[in-house]
Design a protein around this motif. Structure first.
Motif, mmCIF file in Angstrom:
data_model
loop_
_atom_site.group_PDB
_atom_site.id
_atom_site.type_symbol
_atom_site.label_atom_id
_atom_site.label_comp_id
_atom_site.label_asym_id
_atom_site.label_seq_id
_atom_site.Cartn_x
_atom_site.Cartn_y
_atom_site.Cartn_z
ATOM 1 N N VAL A 202 0.838 -1.205 0.000
ATOM 2 C CA VAL A 202 0.000 0.000 0.000
ATOM 3 C C VAL A 202 0.869 1.250 0.000
ATOM 4 N N GLU A 203 1.914 1.262 0.828
ATOM 5 C CA GLU A 203 2.783 2.441 0.890
ATOM 6 C C GLU A 203 3.509 2.672 -0.427
ATOM 7 N N ALA A 204 3.961 1.589 -1.086
ATOM 8 C CA ALA A 204 4.678 1.737 -2.351
ATOM 9 C C ALA A 204 3.764 2.267 -3.449
ATOM 10 N N ILE A 205 2.522 1.775 -3.506
ATOM 11 C CA ILE A 205 1.588 2.237 -4.538
ATOM 12 C C ILE A 205 1.185 3.693 -4.293
ATOM 13 N N ASN A 206 0.842 4.016 -3.049
ATOM 14 C CA ASN A 206 0.444 5.399 -2.740
ATOM 15 C C ASN A 206 1.611 6.365 -2.920
ATOM 16 N N GLY A 207 2.826 5.877 -2.658
ATOM 17 C CA GLY A 207 3.977 6.745 -2.828
ATOM 18 C C GLY A 207 4.261 7.077 -4.283
ATOM 19 N N GLN A 208 3.853 6.198 -5.201
ATOM 20 C CA GLN A 208 4.121 6.441 -6.614
ATOM 21 C C GLN A 208 2.920 7.010 -7.355
ATOM 22 N N LEU A 209 1.707 6.646 -6.955
ATOM 23 C CA LEU A 209 0.509 7.077 -7.682
ATOM 24 C C LEU A 209 -0.270 8.174 -6.960
ATOM 25 N N GLY A 210 0.021 8.382 -5.686
ATOM 26 C CA GLY A 210 -0.709 9.402 -4.957
ATOM 27 C C GLY A 210 -1.389 8.819 -3.737
ATOM 28 N N PRO A 211 -1.724 9.657 -2.763
ATOM 29 C CA PRO A 211 -2.342 9.164 -1.526
ATOM 30 C C PRO A 211 -3.734 8.596 -1.768
ATOM 31 N N ASP A 212 -4.085 7.622 -0.924
ATOM 32 C CA ASP A 212 -5.417 7.003 -0.919
ATOM 33 C C ASP A 212 -5.741 6.267 -2.227
ATOM 34 N N MET A 213 -4.732 5.925 -3.001
ATOM 35 C CA MET A 213 -4.986 5.132 -4.212
ATOM 36 C C MET A 213 -5.134 3.646 -3.891
ATOM 37 N N ALA A 214 -4.491 3.193 -2.828
ATOM 38 C CA ALA A 214 -4.525 1.768 -2.471
ATOM 39 C C ALA A 214 -4.847 1.627 -0.998
ATOM 40 N N TYR A 215 -5.493 0.536 -0.659
ATOM 41 C CA TYR A 215 -5.797 0.223 0.739
ATOM 42 C C TYR A 215 -5.842 -1.296 0.888
ATOM 43 N N ALA A 216 -5.488 -1.776 2.085
ATOM 44 C CA ALA A 216 -5.429 -3.214 2.354
ATOM 45 C C ALA A 216 -6.700 -3.686 3.043
ATOM 46 N N HIS A 217 -7.219 -4.831 2.597
ATOM 47 C CA HIS A 217 -8.381 -5.439 3.254
ATOM 48 C C HIS A 217 -7.942 -6.281 4.446
ATOM 49 N N ASP A 218 -6.849 -7.037 4.271
ATOM 50 C CA ASP A 218 -6.338 -7.919 5.309
ATOM 51 C C ASP A 218 -4.881 -8.229 4.969
ATOM 52 N N ALA A 219 -4.374 -9.360 5.468
ATOM 53 C CA ALA A 219 -2.974 -9.714 5.227
ATOM 54 C C ALA A 219 -2.721 -10.229 3.824
ATOM 55 N N THR A 220 -3.772 -10.397 3.023
ATOM 56 C CA THR A 220 -3.614 -10.969 1.683
ATOM 57 C C THR A 220 -4.012 -10.003 0.581
ATOM 58 N N SER A 221 -5.127 -9.287 0.746
ATOM 59 C CA SER A 221 -5.718 -8.517 -0.352
ATOM 60 C C SER A 221 -5.435 -7.029 -0.228
ATOM 61 N N VAL A 222 -5.031 -6.439 -1.368
ATOM 62 C CA VAL A 222 -4.813 -4.989 -1.478
ATOM 63 C C VAL A 222 -5.566 -4.503 -2.709
ATOM 64 N N SER A 223 -6.453 -3.525 -2.540
ATOM 65 C CA SER A 223 -7.228 -2.972 -3.642
ATOM 66 C C SER A 223 -6.667 -1.626 -4.063
ATOM 67 N N VAL A 224 -6.722 -1.389 -5.378
ATOM 68 C CA VAL A 224 -6.210 -0.145 -5.945
ATOM 69 C C VAL A 224 -7.297 0.458 -6.837
ATOM 70 N N LYS A 225 -7.529 1.753 -6.701
ATOM 71 C CA LYS A 225 -8.487 2.431 -7.570
ATOM 72 C C LYS A 225 -7.956 2.434 -8.999
ATOM 73 N N ALA A 226 -8.816 2.080 -9.955
ATOM 74 C CA ALA A 226 -8.363 1.932 -11.337
ATOM 75 C C ALA A 226 -9.381 2.536 -12.291
ATOM 76 N N PRO A 227 -8.950 2.974 -13.470
ATOM 77 C CA PRO A 227 -9.894 3.519 -14.460
ATOM 78 C C PRO A 227 -10.787 2.419 -15.012
ATOM 79 N N ARG A 228 -11.959 2.798 -15.491
ATOM 80 C CA ARG A 228 -12.918 1.833 -16.035
ATOM 81 C C ARG A 228 -12.602 1.469 -17.482
ATOM 82 N N ASP A 229 -12.041 2.394 -18.244
ATOM 83 C CA ASP A 229 -11.760 2.117 -19.647
ATOM 84 C C ASP A 229 -10.739 0.976 -19.759
ATOM 85 N N PRO A 230 -11.022 -0.090 -20.544
ATOM 86 C CA PRO A 230 -10.121 -1.248 -20.614
ATOM 87 C C PRO A 230 -8.714 -0.889 -21.066
#
Length: 365
Positions: A202-230
């Motif tokens: 989470v820290e590495a993604i937010n540090g490169q893409l901006g704050p609050d872009m990624a967050y962890a659900h638990d010890a396994t899953s990390v979600s990242v906000k992404a564009p809808r366009d394929p």
């Protein structure tokens, strides 16, 4: 004479872990929903040189195939199918596979066929877990195994001749729907669950893409906000999967393979103060049967009486001591100084664990 030696004469391997290096996100995690799917099918292999099977379901399959071709076998006729074998076909359907692409397949005999060498798989459907057909398989087998049999019944077999592969032997007919383009987020599932690693991702993604872009659900899953366009999502993922993350160090472990004698000691393994002594016990059993002859001019018979001699020898044991907060390097040095064999090392580690002196998880495989 029989010698029974209590001890394992194996090769021990002690691995000192290297410093933790940064890994790419693609090496640490997999995208949720992007996965392989297993396919399985049933079919016939023909053209064998008398090495086919004689299973009843092979005859039934052969009759059904003849009926589909408009050929009806006379009732009661049992065709000689020495050149035919019933097989199962397995394959992995990769993510994003499209119709028209080809897959490698594995063909395995399910009857008593001696060999599939030289055989050809007839067109067979491959189905998924939902019972839908996703590919069609057909082609000539490549068999790595070989078998030969003599007239006296002797035989020799190299590898497994009843299993073969067909490179590009299946053509994809149906696409598996993927959740890749759904929703506003993309979720990464870590290959090894760890809270520290999830936080660092989470820290590495937010540090490169901006704050609050990624967050962890638990010890396994990390979600990242992404564009809808394929198309934008593909470019976005290309950036994400190459972000470097320093994974957390694993928990202290000692892994013992009792079959091969392999011992792997992790970097963070420590031992509390303890003194250890260990010796080998050798038991020698010697059989010296004696023959007792009957008296002359009698009807007695010669009797063989057993005479067993057992000797026990205990090799001299040496004691070595572990100090407080012993490191991995000190453990290896202490064991090597007394010349302990791999089997002895296993016994010592197990005893230290039972005594509560080994600060690590002991795993026996």
């Amino acid at each position: 004479m029989k010698m029974l030696r209590f001890g394992l004469l194996m090769i021990a391997l002690s691995v000192i872990a290297a410093p933790v290096l940064a890994d790419r996100l693609k090496d640490l995690a997999r995208i949720k929903g992007v996965r392989n799917n297993q396919l399985v099918g049933y079919g016939l292999v023909v053209g064998l040189d008398g090495t086919g099977d004689k299973a009843p379901f092979t005859n039934q399959t052969f009759r059904n195939m003849m009926t589909q071709f408009g050929i009806t076998l006379p009732p009661g006729v049992n065709p000689n199918l020495a050149n035919v074998a019933a097989v199962t076909i397995t394959a992995n359907l990769p993510p994003f596979a499209k119709p028209g692409q080809e897959l490698d397949i594995t063909v395995s005999s399910i009857g008593n066929a001696d060999s599939l060498r030289g055989g050809t798989l007839l067109m067979s459907p491959l189905k998924g877990a939902d019972d839908q057909v996703y590919a069609m398989a057909q082609g000539s087998l490549v068999v790595g195994g070989f078998g030969a049999q003599g007239a006296d019944g002797s035989r020799i077999t190299v590898n497994v001749p009843s299993v073969g592969r067909i490179p590009s032997g299946a053509t994809i007919e149906r696409e598996v729907m993927s959740p890749f383009t759904r929703g506003d987020t993309i979720t990464f599932n870590l290959l090894r669950a760890d809270f520290t690693t999830a936080r660092r991702v989470v820290e590495a993604i937010n540090g490169q893409l901006g704050p609050d872009m990624a967050y962890a659900h638990d010890a396994t899953s990390v979600s990242v906000k992404a564009p809808r366009d394929p198309s934008q999502r593909v470019s976005f993922l290309s950036i994400l999967e190459n972000i470097e993350v320093n994974p957390a160090e694993d928990a202290a472990k000692v892994v013992i393979n009792s079959r091969t004698g392999t011992i792997v000691v992790g970097q963070n393994v420590k031992v509390s103060p303890a003194a250890v002594t260990h010796g080998n016990l050798t038991v020698t059993i010697e059989e010296n049967p004696e023959a007792n002859q009957p008296n002359p001019f009698t009807d007695g018979e010669t009797v063989i009486e057993p005479n067993t001699q057992i000797a026990i020898t205990e090799d001299p044991a040496r004691m070595f001591q572990f100090g407080p907060a012993v490191t991995l390097n000190e453990i290896v040095q202490a064991v090597n100084q007394v010349g302990a064999a791999p089997g002895d090392v296993m016994a010592v580690l197990e005893a230290l664990k039972q005594a509560g002196a080994l600060r690590a998880e002991l795993i026996v495989i």
